[in-house]
Motif scaffolding. Structure first.
Motif, PDB file in Angstrom:
ATOM      1  N   ALA A   1      75.019  16.195 104.461  1.00 42.75           N
ATOM      2  CA  ALA A   1      76.341  15.770 104.911  1.00 42.75           C
ATOM      3  C   ALA A   1      76.547  14.279 104.672  1.00 42.75           C
ATOM      4  O   ALA A   1      77.607  13.856 104.210  1.00 42.75           O
ATOM      5  N   TYR A   2      75.530  13.467 104.978  1.00 46.09           N
ATOM      6  CA  TYR A   2      75.621  12.019 104.781  1.00 46.09           C
ATOM      7  C   TYR A   2      75.886  11.699 103.309  1.00 46.09           C
ATOM      8  O   TYR A   2      76.773  10.897 102.985  1.00 46.09           O
ATOM      9  N   GLU A   3      75.129  12.339 102.424  1.00 44.88           N
ATOM     10  CA  GLU A   3      75.304  12.087 100.988  1.00 44.88           C
ATOM     11  C   GLU A   3      76.659  12.567 100.491  1.00 44.88           C
ATOM     12  O   GLU A   3      77.323  11.872  99.709  1.00 44.88           O
ATOM     13  N   LEU A   4      77.094  13.744 100.926  1.00 46.36           N
ATOM     14  CA  LEU A   4      78.394  14.260 100.494  1.00 46.36           C
ATOM     15  C   LEU A   4      79.542  13.379 100.975  1.00 46.36           C
ATOM     16  O   LEU A   4      80.497  13.135 100.242  1.00 46.36           O
TER      17      LEU A   4
ATOM     18  N   PRO B   1      71.156   8.111 102.596  1.00 45.17           N
ATOM     19  CA  PRO B   1      71.180   7.200 103.745  1.00 45.17           C
ATOM     20  C   PRO B   1      70.128   6.101 103.719  1.00 45.17           C
ATOM     21  O   PRO B   1      70.308   5.052 104.316  1.00 45.17           O
ATOM     22  N   LEU B   2      69.040   6.316 103.005  1.00 44.54           N
ATOM     23  CA  LEU B   2      67.979   5.307 102.913  1.00 44.54           C
ATOM     24  C   LEU B   2      67.582   5.100 101.452  1.00 44.54           C
ATOM     25  O   LEU B   2      66.415   5.125 101.103  1.00 44.54           O
ATOM     26  N   GLU B   3      68.548   4.886 100.603  1.00 45.78           N
ATOM     27  CA  GLU B   3      68.307   4.743  99.166  1.00 45.78           C
ATOM     28  C   GLU B   3      67.336   3.608  98.876  1.00 45.78           C
ATOM     29  O   GLU B   3      67.503   2.495  99.356  1.00 45.78           O
TER      30      GLU B   3
ATOM     31  N   LEU C   1      59.790   5.906  94.653  1.00 44.39           N
ATOM     32  CA  LEU C   1      59.322   6.949  95.567  1.00 44.39           C
ATOM     33  C   LEU C   1      58.509   6.381  96.726  1.00 44.39           C
ATOM     34  O   LEU C   1      58.640   6.821  97.868  1.00 44.39           O
ATOM     35  N   TRP C   2      57.662   5.388  96.458  1.00 39.08           N
ATOM     36  CA  TRP C   2      56.840   4.779  97.509  1.00 39.08           C
ATOM     37  C   TRP C   2      57.717   4.135  98.576  1.00 39.08           C
ATOM     38  O   TRP C   2      57.531   4.353  99.768  1.00 39.08           O
ATOM     39  N   ASP C   3      58.688   3.314  98.146  1.00 40.93           N
ATOM     40  CA  ASP C   3      59.594   2.655  99.086  1.00 40.93           C
ATOM     41  C   ASP C   3      60.447   3.674  99.840  1.00 40.93           C
ATOM     42  O   ASP C   3      60.727   3.517 101.025  1.00 40.93           O
ATOM     43  N   GLN C   4      60.847   4.735  99.144  1.00 42.24           N
ATOM     44  CA  GLN C   4      61.632   5.799  99.781  1.00 42.24           C
ATOM     45  C   GLN C   4      60.826   6.475 100.876  1.00 42.24           C
ATOM     46  O   GLN C   4      61.324   6.716 101.969  1.00 42.24           O
ATOM     47  N   SER C   5      59.573   6.765 100.601  1.00 47.07           N
ATOM     48  CA  SER C   5      58.708   7.392 101.588  1.00 47.07           C
ATOM     49  C   SER C   5      58.531   6.499 102.820  1.00 47.07           C
ATOM     50  O   SER C   5      58.604   6.967 103.958  1.00 47.07           O
TER      51      SER C   5
ATOM     52  N   ARG D   1      60.065   7.057 106.912  1.00 46.46           N
ATOM     53  CA  ARG D   1      59.244   7.021 108.122  1.00 46.46           C
ATOM     54  C   ARG D   1      59.679   5.938 109.112  1.00 46.46           C
ATOM     55  O   ARG D   1      59.561   6.136 110.310  1.00 46.46           O
ATOM     56  N   SER D   2      60.153   4.801 108.611  1.00 52.22           N
ATOM     57  CA  SER D   2      60.326   3.664 109.514  1.00 52.22           C
ATOM     58  C   SER D   2      61.744   3.120 109.640  1.00 52.22           C
ATOM     59  O   SER D   2      62.097   2.596 110.692  1.00 52.22           O
ATOM     60  N   ASP D   3      62.559   3.211 108.619  1.00 52.99           N
ATOM     61  CA  ASP D   3      63.895   2.614 108.673  1.00 52.99           C
ATOM     62  C   ASP D   3      64.869   3.507 109.429  1.00 52.99           C
ATOM     63  O   ASP D   3      64.739   4.730 109.426  1.00 52.99           O
ATOM     64  N   THR D   4      65.830   2.884 110.060  1.00 55.13           N
ATOM     65  CA  THR D   4      66.893   3.646 110.716  1.00 55.13           C
ATOM     66  C   THR D   4      68.075   3.759 109.771  1.00 55.13           C
ATOM     67  O   THR D   4      68.299   2.897 108.915  1.00 55.13           O
TER      68      THR D   4
END
Length: 86
Positions: free
Chosen positions: A5-8, A14-16, A20-24, A28-31
């Motif tokens: 829903a957020y992407e659409l 939401p956390l672009e 892949l490492w930064d995304q992972s 886990r940690s970003d709001t």
């Protein structure tokens, strides 16, 4: 549901992140910024569903799809639908 829903609605993850490492790590940690900061004409009840589904804290996160369906059923009259789509 919340991520899709957020992407659409916003056109963005939401956390672009760049890789892949930064995304992972972000997952886990970003709001996530509330969807209403990205989409200004979203009904409050709908923003609440999206934000709740993306909540990091399991106790605060919506975990019942039946409850989400109920909220849509009782509030869907507030959603504007483009007449070109119907």
């Amino acid at each position: 549901f919340g991520l899709i829903a957020y992407e659409l609605l916003s056109g963005n993850h939401p956390l672009e992140q760049g890789n892949l490492w930064d995304q992972s790590n972000a997952n886990r940690s970003d709001t996530v910024d509330p969807i209403s900061t990205k989409v200004h004409d979203i009904p409050e009840w709908f923003a609440g569903i999206v934000d709740s589904c993306l909540e990091k804290d399991r106790d605060k996160r919506e975990d019942s799809f039946l409850k989400i369906i109920h909220l849509f059923t009782t509030n869907s009259k507030d959603l504007a639908v483009d007449s070109e789509l119907t």
